[in-house]
Enzyme design. Structure first.
Site, PDB file in Angstrom:
ATOM      1  N   GLN A 202      35.544  46.233  27.357  1.00 31.65           N
ATOM      2  CA  GLN A 202      36.033  47.061  28.449  1.00 31.65           C
ATOM      3  C   GLN A 202      37.351  47.733  28.058  1.00 31.65           C
ATOM      4  OE1 GLN A 202      34.954  43.478  31.360  1.00 31.65           O
ATOM      5  NE2 GLN A 202      36.022  45.077  32.470  1.00 31.65           N
ATOM      6  N   PHE A 233      31.967  42.639  33.571  1.00 30.07           N
ATOM      7  CA  PHE A 233      32.396  41.914  34.780  1.00 30.07           C
ATOM      8  C   PHE A 233      33.800  41.333  34.652  1.00 30.07           C
ATOM      9  CE2 PHE A 233      27.688  41.441  34.443  1.00 30.07           C
ATOM     10  CZ  PHE A 233      27.346  42.301  35.475  1.00 30.07           C
ATOM     11  N   ARG A 315      47.066  39.705  42.289  1.00 31.31           N
ATOM     12  CA  ARG A 315      46.036  40.217  43.191  1.00 31.31           C
ATOM     13  C   ARG A 315      45.664  39.164  44.236  1.00 31.31           C
ATOM     14  NH1 ARG A 315      43.138  44.808  43.694  1.00 31.31           N
ATOM     15  NH2 ARG A 315      43.894  45.875  41.861  1.00 31.31           N
ATOM     16  N   ARG A 347      35.449  40.236  38.064  1.00 29.44           N
ATOM     17  CA  ARG A 347      35.190  41.113  39.227  1.00 29.44           C
ATOM     18  C   ARG A 347      35.957  40.686  40.489  1.00 29.44           C
ATOM     19  NH1 ARG A 347      29.039  43.235  40.058  1.00 29.44           N
ATOM     20  NH2 ARG A 347      29.533  45.287  40.905  1.00 29.44           N
ATOM     21  N   PHE A 349      39.252  40.054  40.305  1.00 29.85           N
ATOM     22  CA  PHE A 349      40.516  39.769  39.612  1.00 29.85           C
ATOM     23  C   PHE A 349      41.507  39.000  40.491  1.00 29.85           C
ATOM     24  CE2 PHE A 349      44.314  41.267  37.112  1.00 29.85           C
ATOM     25  CZ  PHE A 349      43.837  41.007  35.842  1.00 29.85           C
ATOM     26  N   GLU A 722      34.453  46.452  42.417  1.00 31.18           N
ATOM     27  CA  GLU A 722      34.765  45.072  42.776  1.00 31.18           C
ATOM     28  C   GLU A 722      34.741  44.757  44.274  1.00 31.18           C
ATOM     29  OE1 GLU A 722      38.425  45.710  40.456  1.00 31.18           O
ATOM     30  OE2 GLU A 722      38.158  43.641  39.831  1.00 31.18           O
TER      31      GLU A 722
HETATM   32  N1  MTE Z   1      28.622  46.652  37.237  1.00 34.70           N
HETATM   33  C1  MTE Z   1      27.815  46.350  36.195  1.00 34.70           C
HETATM   34  N2  MTE Z   1      26.528  46.727  36.256  1.00 34.70           N
HETATM   35  N3  MTE Z   1      28.275  45.673  35.107  1.00 34.70           N
HETATM   36  C2  MTE Z   1      29.583  45.263  35.032  1.00 34.70           C
HETATM   37  O1  MTE Z   1      29.985  44.644  34.046  1.00 34.70           O
HETATM   38  N4  MTE Z   1      31.785  45.180  36.128  1.00 34.70           N
HETATM   39  C3  MTE Z   1      32.505  45.209  37.409  1.00 34.70           C
HETATM   40  C4  MTE Z   1      32.140  46.462  38.196  1.00 34.70           C
HETATM   41  N5  MTE Z   1      30.717  46.648  38.239  1.00 34.70           N
HETATM   42  C5  MTE Z   1      30.460  45.554  36.125  1.00 34.70           C
HETATM   43  C6  MTE Z   1      29.916  46.291  37.212  1.00 34.70           C
HETATM   44  C7  MTE Z   1      33.948  45.152  37.267  1.00 34.70           C
HETATM   45  S1  MTE Z   1      34.679  43.668  37.021  1.00 34.70           S
HETATM   46  C8  MTE Z   1      34.722  46.267  37.360  1.00 34.70           C
HETATM   47  S2  MTE Z   1      36.408  46.176  37.288  1.00 34.70           S
HETATM   48  C9  MTE Z   1      34.136  47.612  37.532  1.00 34.70           C
HETATM   49  O2  MTE Z   1      32.713  47.574  37.547  1.00 34.70           O
HETATM   50  C10 MTE Z   1      34.613  48.497  36.391  1.00 34.70           C
HETATM   51  O3  MTE Z   1      34.056  49.752  36.419  1.00 34.70           O
HETATM   52  P1  MTE Z   1      34.590  50.945  37.343  1.00 34.70           P
HETATM   53  O4  MTE Z   1      36.069  50.906  37.310  1.00 34.70           O
HETATM   54  O5  MTE Z   1      34.016  52.129  36.717  1.00 34.70           O
HETATM   55  O6  MTE Z   1      34.065  50.660  38.721  1.00 34.70           O
HETATM   56  N1  HPA Z   2      42.389  44.323  37.601  1.00 32.88           N
HETATM   57  C1  HPA Z   2      41.879  44.165  36.382  1.00 32.88           C
HETATM   58  N2  HPA Z   2      42.603  44.110  35.300  1.00 32.88           N
HETATM   59  C2  HPA Z   2      43.915  44.208  35.418  1.00 32.88           C
HETATM   60  C3  HPA Z   2      44.514  44.384  36.661  1.00 32.88           C
HETATM   61  C4  HPA Z   2      43.712  44.448  37.812  1.00 32.88           C
HETATM   62  O1  HPA Z   2      44.172  44.596  38.945  1.00 32.88           O
HETATM   63  N3  HPA Z   2      45.840  44.449  36.478  1.00 32.88           N
HETATM   64  C5  HPA Z   2      46.021  44.309  35.155  1.00 32.88           C
HETATM   65  N4  HPA Z   2      44.873  44.158  34.506  1.00 32.88           N
HETATM   66 MO1  MOS Z   3      37.112  44.040  36.510  1.00 31.63          MO
HETATM   67  S1  MOS Z   3      37.565  42.028  36.768  1.00 31.63           S
HETATM   68  O1  MOS Z   3      38.763  44.493  36.852  1.00 31.63           O
HETATM   69  O2  MOS Z   3      37.040  44.037  34.792  1.00 31.63           O
END
Ligand code: MTE
Ligand code: HPA
Ligand code: MOS
Length: 761
Positions: A202, A233, A315, A347, A349, A722
């Site tokens: 990521q 995730f 958080r 997810r 956090f 999330e």
């Molecule tokens: N959805 C899928 N299919 N796979 C993933 O690994 N990660 C989650 C969420 N949805 C995830 C997911 C997490 S922890 C985060 S922070 C966000 O997707 C990150 O992507 P975004 O910022 O584009 O929403």
């Molecule tokens: N979410 C995920 N990763 C991070 C964050 C957060 O709020 N802050 C710093 N790293």
């Molecule tokens: Mo999502 S726990 O912020 O990668």
């Protein structure tokens, strides 16, 4: 010209949906291996705490196919994989900090040979006393980061003066990410000290930094790419970096490409998980259920190292009141240091763990007053019924949206009718009990760490009018790439088929933040928009000169540039205009950059405006419990989620449903179990139960309509990745309703449900 909105807002399927289902989507491990590629396997510690006095590698070295066994002394640069803090060794040197800590790495011609040889490496270890519980670490006062305290008013005095008082302790377990694709990296050495790394990450920039750190080289020698992950995730926010760093060490030492793909078992043992939490609180309230004062400790198990625990705890503490207002609070959150794997992003956090606090308070207060948790929660909604809309750390919630998501969920779920039906069922059945539970969420969007709220993009238009899109965000299945492509389509007024989506690369967009905190589309959407706008403005200049009109009068739509209006008799095909730009020597390539405005935080005062905005949602679940066995099932869930003006409702619906089921797993069936020696025993799907297809309830989901973001997000959309995981809290609450007690620890496995029933008597 902006916001023609023909592509954003469309419910388009994930750009790789078909490839995901046919198996054609290429993950890191699917890339054809270059001749000479070596495979790595890790040697993991078999004690939770101890000092390594000798490592015996001779037998492993003598095994067929083995090329090298590398330990801490073989690292060319620093033995440090800390993403934020310092001194978090990749290989124990000499202190083993948790059961499963990497000690060394075997490199062999085949993966089988590497795994076999890794099992043949032994270590002489002097045992040290391990700290294996949050309670013990609290007694010893050992933390990975100093406690963070949010105060408003005099909580203790408010509690003492309140008509009623309650105190409680409860706990929530951690969670294994269980991404389908495990941690994997392929490192290929090049000339002049270059290292090319394909990583399932990521955070490509952090992989670059840690690879450079362990190799002892400049960042510019290291290029990291990631086309997609098979799920992250949060588990690939920091943990992907050390896996890649290990592969790069192997590649540097041997001069050959090295792939490290953790077996599921090693992945579950050696990579961080969601932080387990212990909560202790006391509250004061009045006859109406208004909570007047709350003092709480939220103690996370940080594991052995800092990793990202500072952000997780931040958080948790900023989300501990959920959508509620409490006038006087003292909220202390900390991450204790234990001899456990270092817990990490997952997810939400820390947000989901924070939100459990107020839900526990609300449910126990309701039980004490003989009223419903729904009444107590609504009595305390921020910005509603005279309650303050200001959170204790200073920024404001939108009371109208809180009230609205809750009203819509209640109405959609036919709350009153089903409440009566459930009461009738329960009265008629000797052992089965049904229950209804609810949840309302407010989730702050932005990284808690200010500098991470930035993104870059790189857009090229080729002279045939085809577009190549690159940005700093990574694709983990969440649909980020298609959303950003939709944004670019809207800027250029072209069809999606014109836009090539490409792998994230530190060579194309450098110095990026992780794709995390649900900010991927907010940040990269604007960055890509800015890059595309720059190119479009240049193209408009060229067309305008041809037509003798003002550049602002050029309209991009329907794959054309039009003079003044769509359908005008003067127009260029988009490709024709691109060609013209090339012939006129106009650059068709641009970078874009974005930083989130209006966010600030005073870490000393623990006050500020850390979140650009909040996302809201509400949910109601119905469960059924067998009171003889504790077994239970979620039968139906009604969900309302605020996505602002959704960039892609199909993707967003998938995110809400997936997050709900993942949250349901965390709260009801996924249990991490460490034995008394600190050894994790749940290391595969046979012992660690994630929700299966039959655990998914009937879901009635609606995205909140007519609620564009009130701040300037990309096309007024809101983050979705999330927040909806928190909606699953309604299942915990429904179980409490079914069994008739608010005291229920998490995960609420059948065993814990039975224990709660017994405790209740
Ligand atoms: N959805 C899928 N299919 N796979 C993933 O690994 N990660 C989650 C969420 N949805 C995830 C997911 C997490 S922890 C985060 S922070 C966000 O997707 C990150 O992507 P975004 O910022 O584009 O929403
Ligand atoms: N979410 C995920 N990763 C991070 C964050 C957060 O709020 N802050 C710093 N790293
Ligand atoms: Mo999502 S726990 O912020 O990668």
């Amino acid at each position: 010209m902006d916001g023609l909105g023909r592509t954003t807002g469309a419910a388009l399927r994930h750009d790789s949906a078909l490839k995901h289902t046919t198996g054609e989507a290429r993950y890191a491990d699917d890339i054809p291996e270059a001749p000479g590629t070596l495979h790595a396997a890790l040697v993991l510690a078999t004690i939770a705490h101890g000092r390594v006095t000798a490592l015996h590698t001779e037998a492993a070295r003598a095994m067929p196919g083995v090329v090298a066994v590398l330990g801490p002394r073989d690292i060319p640069g620093a033995n440090d994989i800390a993403p934020v803090a310092k001194n978090e060794p990749l290989f124990a040197d000499p202190v083993i900090e948790f059961h499963g800590m990497p000690l060394a790495m075997v490199l062999a011609e085949t993966r089988d040979a590497a795994l076999r040889a890794a099992a043949a490496v032994t270590a002489d270890v002097t045992p040290l006393e391990p700290v294996l519980s949050i309670e013990r670490a609290l007694e010893l006062g050992q933390n990975v980061i100093p406690p963070q305290v949010i105060r408003r008013g005099e909580a203790e005095a408010a509690i003492a003066a309140a008509p009623h008082r309650l105190a409680a302790e409860f706990r929530a377990g951690g969670q294994e990410h269980f991404y389908l694709e495990g941690q994997v990296a392929l490192a290929t050495p090049g000339e002049d000290g270059e290292m090319q790394v394909v990583s399932s990450t990521q955070h490509p920039s952090e992989v670059q930094h840690l690879v450079a750190r362990v190799l002892g080289c400049d960042f510019n020698r290291v290029t990291v790419t990631c086309r997609r992950m098979g799920g992250g995730f949060g588990g690939k926010e920091s943990n992907a970096s050390w896996v890649a760093a290990a592969a790069a060490i192997g590649a540097r030492v041997t001069g050959r490409p090295v792939k490290l793909r953790l077996a599921r078992r090693a992945d579950m043992i050696a990579t961080g998980k969601r932080h387990p939490f212990l909560y202790r609180w006391s509250a004061g309230f009045d006859d109406t259920g208004r909570i007047l004062g709350l003092k709480a400790l939220l103690a996370a198990d940080g594991g052995w190292s800092t990793d990202l625990s500072g952000g997780v705890v931040f958080r948790a503490v900023t989300h501990a009141l959920g959508p509620c207002d409490v006038p006087a609070v003292e909220l202390t959150a900390q991450a204790v240091r234990t001899n456990s794997v270092s817990h990490t992003a997952f997810r939400g956090f820390g947000g989901p763990q924070g939100a459990l606090l107020i839900e526990d308070v609300v449910h126990r207060v309701a039980a004490a007053l003989g009223t419903t948790p729904e009444a107590v929660r609504a009595r305390n909604f921020a910005g509603v019924g005279g309650n303050s809309d200001e959170v204790p750390y200073g920024q404001k919630l939108e009371g109208d949206l809180i009230a609205r998501v809750w009203a819509e969920a209640k109405q959609g779920a036919e709350w009153d009718r089903r409440r009566a039906a459930i009461a009738a069922f329960n009265a008629s059945h000797p052992t089965l009990r049904r229950g209804l539970g609810s949840m309302v969420l407010a989730f702050g969007i932005s990284f808690g760490i200010q500098h991470l709220n930035q993104a870059g993009a790189l857009v090229h238009v080729y002279s045939d009018g085809s577009i190549r899109l690159n940005h700093g965000g990574t694709e983990m299945g969440q649909g980020l790439f298609i959303k950003i492509a939709q944004v670019v389509c809207d800027v250029f007024g072209v069809d999606l088929g014109r836009v090539a989506i490409t792998a994230t690369s530190t060579a194309e967009v450098p110095n990026t933040a992780p794709t995390a905190a649900s900010t991927g589309s907010d940040l990269n959407g604007w960055a890509a928009h800015h890059a595309a706008r720059t190119i479009r403005d240049r193209m408009a200049d060229v067309a305008a000169r041809r037509w003798g009109i003002a550049p602002e009068a050029v309209v991009f739509a329907d794959n054309k540039a039009w003079a003044e209006r769509i359908g005008a008799n003067r127009a260029f095909d988009f490709g024709e205009l691109a060609k013209l730009c090339f012939l006129e020597r106009v650059s068709l390539s641009a970078t874009g950059f974005y930083k989130t405005p209006d966010i600030h935080w005073d870490a000393k005062a623990m006050r500020g405006h850390p979140f650009f905005y909040f996302s809201y949602g509400a949910a109601i679940a119905e469960v059924i419990v067998d009171t003889l066995t504790g077994e239970h099932r979620c039968l139906r869930a009604d969900l309302v989620q605020d996505c602002g003006r959704s960039l892609n409702p199909a993707v967003d619906r998938g995110q809400v449903e997936g997050a709900f089921v993942q949250g349901l797993g965390w709260l009801t069936c996924e249990e991490l179990w460490w034995d008394r020696d600190g050894r994790l025993r749940t290391i595969g799907p046979s012992t660690y139960k994630i929700p299966g297809s039959r655990d998914v309830p009937v879901m009635n989901l609606r995205l909140l309509e007519g609620a564009p973001a009130r701040v300037e997000t990309i096309f007024r959309s809101k983050a979705v990745g999330e927040p909806p995981l928190l909606l699953a809290t309604c299942v915990w609450n429904a179980l409490k309703d079914a069994i008739g007690t608010p005291a229920l620890d998490l995960p609420a496995t059948p065993e814990r449900v039975l224990m709660a029933l017994r405790a209740k008597g």
